[in-house]
Design an enzyme around this catalytic site. Sequence first.
Site, PDB file in Angstrom:
ATOM      1  N   ASP A   1     -25.016  11.041 -20.527  1.00 35.52           N
ATOM      2  CA  ASP A   1     -26.057  10.005 -20.530  1.00 35.52           C
ATOM      3  C   ASP A   1     -27.219  10.553 -19.705  1.00 35.52           C
ATOM      4  O   ASP A   1     -27.451  10.137 -18.570  1.00 35.52           O
ATOM      5  CB  ASP A   1     -25.495   8.711 -19.927  1.00 35.52           C
ATOM      6  CG  ASP A   1     -26.465   7.540 -20.046  1.00 35.52           C
ATOM      7  OD1 ASP A   1     -27.576   7.730 -20.588  1.00 35.52           O
ATOM      8  OD2 ASP A   1     -26.116   6.443 -19.585  1.00 35.52           O
TER       9      ASP A   1
ATOM     10  N   GLU B   1     -22.938  15.085 -11.450  1.00 32.87           N
ATOM     11  CA  GLU B   1     -24.206  14.397 -11.207  1.00 32.87           C
ATOM     12  C   GLU B   1     -24.964  15.165 -10.126  1.00 32.87           C
ATOM     13  O   GLU B   1     -24.368  15.681  -9.177  1.00 32.87           O
ATOM     14  CB  GLU B   1     -23.941  12.955 -10.750  1.00 32.87           C
ATOM     15  CG  GLU B   1     -25.115  12.194 -10.201  1.00 32.87           C
ATOM     16  CD  GLU B   1     -26.215  11.962 -11.227  1.00 32.87           C
ATOM     17  OE1 GLU B   1     -27.387  12.209 -10.888  1.00 32.87           O
ATOM     18  OE2 GLU B   1     -25.898  11.549 -12.355  1.00 32.87           O
TER      19      GLU B   1
ATOM     20  N   GLN C   1     -28.415   0.187 -15.386  1.00 34.93           N
ATOM     21  CA  GLN C   1     -29.042  -0.398 -16.567  1.00 34.93           C
ATOM     22  C   GLN C   1     -29.641  -1.754 -16.200  1.00 34.93           C
ATOM     23  O   GLN C   1     -29.066  -2.493 -15.394  1.00 34.93           O
ATOM     24  CB  GLN C   1     -28.013  -0.565 -17.692  1.00 34.93           C
ATOM     25  CG  GLN C   1     -27.461   0.736 -18.224  1.00 34.93           C
ATOM     26  CD  GLN C   1     -28.466   1.530 -19.048  1.00 34.93           C
ATOM     27  OE1 GLN C   1     -29.614   1.128 -19.223  1.00 34.93           O
ATOM     28  NE2 GLN C   1     -28.045   2.662 -19.566  1.00 34.93           N
TER      29      GLN C   1
ATOM     30  N   PHE D   1     -23.984  13.635 -16.015  1.00 30.01           N
ATOM     31  CA  PHE D   1     -24.990  12.642 -15.612  1.00 30.01           C
ATOM     32  C   PHE D   1     -24.305  11.283 -15.383  1.00 30.01           C
ATOM     33  O   PHE D   1     -24.718  10.256 -15.914  1.00 30.01           O
ATOM     34  CB  PHE D   1     -26.092  12.517 -16.670  1.00 30.01           C
ATOM     35  CG  PHE D   1     -26.731  13.824 -17.044  1.00 30.01           C
ATOM     36  CD1 PHE D   1     -27.689  14.414 -16.228  1.00 30.01           C
ATOM     37  CD2 PHE D   1     -26.366  14.484 -18.205  1.00 30.01           C
ATOM     38  CE1 PHE D   1     -28.282  15.619 -16.571  1.00 30.01           C
ATOM     39  CE2 PHE D   1     -26.940  15.696 -18.558  1.00 30.01           C
ATOM     40  CZ  PHE D   1     -27.906  16.267 -17.737  1.00 30.01           C
TER      41      PHE D   1
ATOM     42  N   ASP E   1     -26.422  20.657 -10.515  1.00 28.14           N
ATOM     43  CA  ASP E   1     -27.543  20.599 -11.445  1.00 28.14           C
ATOM     44  C   ASP E   1     -27.032  20.985 -12.831  1.00 28.14           C
ATOM     45  O   ASP E   1     -26.697  22.149 -13.080  1.00 28.14           O
ATOM     46  CB  ASP E   1     -28.647  21.550 -10.990  1.00 28.14           C
ATOM     47  CG  ASP E   1     -29.897  21.446 -11.849  1.00 28.14           C
ATOM     48  OD1 ASP E   1     -29.866  20.755 -12.886  1.00 28.14           O
ATOM     49  OD2 ASP E   1     -30.918  22.066 -11.475  1.00 28.14           O
TER      50      ASP E   1
ATOM     51  N   CYS F   1     -31.640   7.257 -24.183  1.00 33.32           N
ATOM     52  CA  CYS F   1     -32.713   6.259 -24.202  1.00 33.32           C
ATOM     53  C   CYS F   1     -34.004   6.845 -24.777  1.00 33.32           C
ATOM     54  O   CYS F   1     -35.040   6.186 -24.782  1.00 33.32           O
ATOM     55  CB  CYS F   1     -32.962   5.712 -22.790  1.00 33.32           C
ATOM     56  SG  CYS F   1     -33.506   6.972 -21.624  1.00 33.32           S
TER      57      CYS F   1
END
Length: 364
Positions: free
Chosen positions: A295, A252, A205, A231, A278, A321
């Site tokens: 996320d 991940e 971030q 993720f 994946d 996001c």
Amino acid sequence: MFEIVQIAGQAYKGYGYSFINGKIVFIPFVETNEKVAIKITKEKKDYCLAEVVDILESTETRKKPFCKYFGLCGGCHYQHIHYNQQLNIKSQVLKNILKRIGHISLDKIEIIKSKQTFYRHRVKFQKKAEKIGFFKQNSNEFLEINYCPILVKQINSYIKNHKDLEIEVDSFFKLATNKNEPLRIDLSFIAKDAYIDYKMGSFTQVNLDANKTLINLILNLVKGENVFEAFCGIGNFTIPLALKNHKVEAFEIDELSIETLKQNAKRLSLDIKTTQCDLNKPINYKKPIDTLILDPPRSGSLNLMHFINNKKPNQVIYVSCEPPTLARDLSILKNYTLEKIFLLDMFPNTYHFETIAVLSLISK
């Protein structure tokens, strides 16, 4: 040819909108109820884009931008609006998107403010000859800058005194300008001497203070012992959750991120099971899940929504996001109640923000 319009409302990505002969027109740097003269810059079948020629009637919440590049640089969208009104706009935009795409009606969004300037710890510059800068708004035209009030002061000092032309700069731990320099996210607010080491190029971030707020929020929201984290990246939530004695299994696709997470977990003597996979492909997972955290990237994760419907974790915490894909994904979930939704203003003076949606499984 100029058109005189009144701004009817605010749309996503920093635009206000109005209508001309029944067609919607998107206009940057305006506010609802303002009367403006505009020039059409692009006309599509279903909409138009325009630019402001003159502000004829302004709102009380309009203010003078604090950056001399505002309106030219493509970084900020809301510097002309007082901060509390920026938050109102973002909240209303989020409500509109959730209702339009996800068919979700909200009475309340919990808004979390952030520091408005000098908050961005990572940046990717453009370069031209011996100059550094950014692209201009909606173009690939280079704009040289010598100061940016959104960037931390350490990077602003670099802008004035740079001796190399590396494009990416990161100052989470110290000012770094190449991928071989170590960087660090401080977690001492969770446990003494705790931190995450990583290399430039890993996703982190950009707002360190707001990220600390986000981590604390997740820690306070999680219920139960067994956590499935999708993720997970380099472990921004994984490491703090494990430090708080949750049993975390982290998933991940990025190999560098998984290796970084493993190295940090080993240094901190944390037992975290990691899987490189994946998450957009079928997931074979047999254990019960108390809380599932995701996320995802801006594209969201349709596959994970189907996994949730089949697996039925007791709680889902979705960090996003990108409101449109969040709304799409939430609309797919069955037998879940949206308990809370938070808007974390991680990117003040821009249209961007983080949304944290908390859902609980409906008991049968």
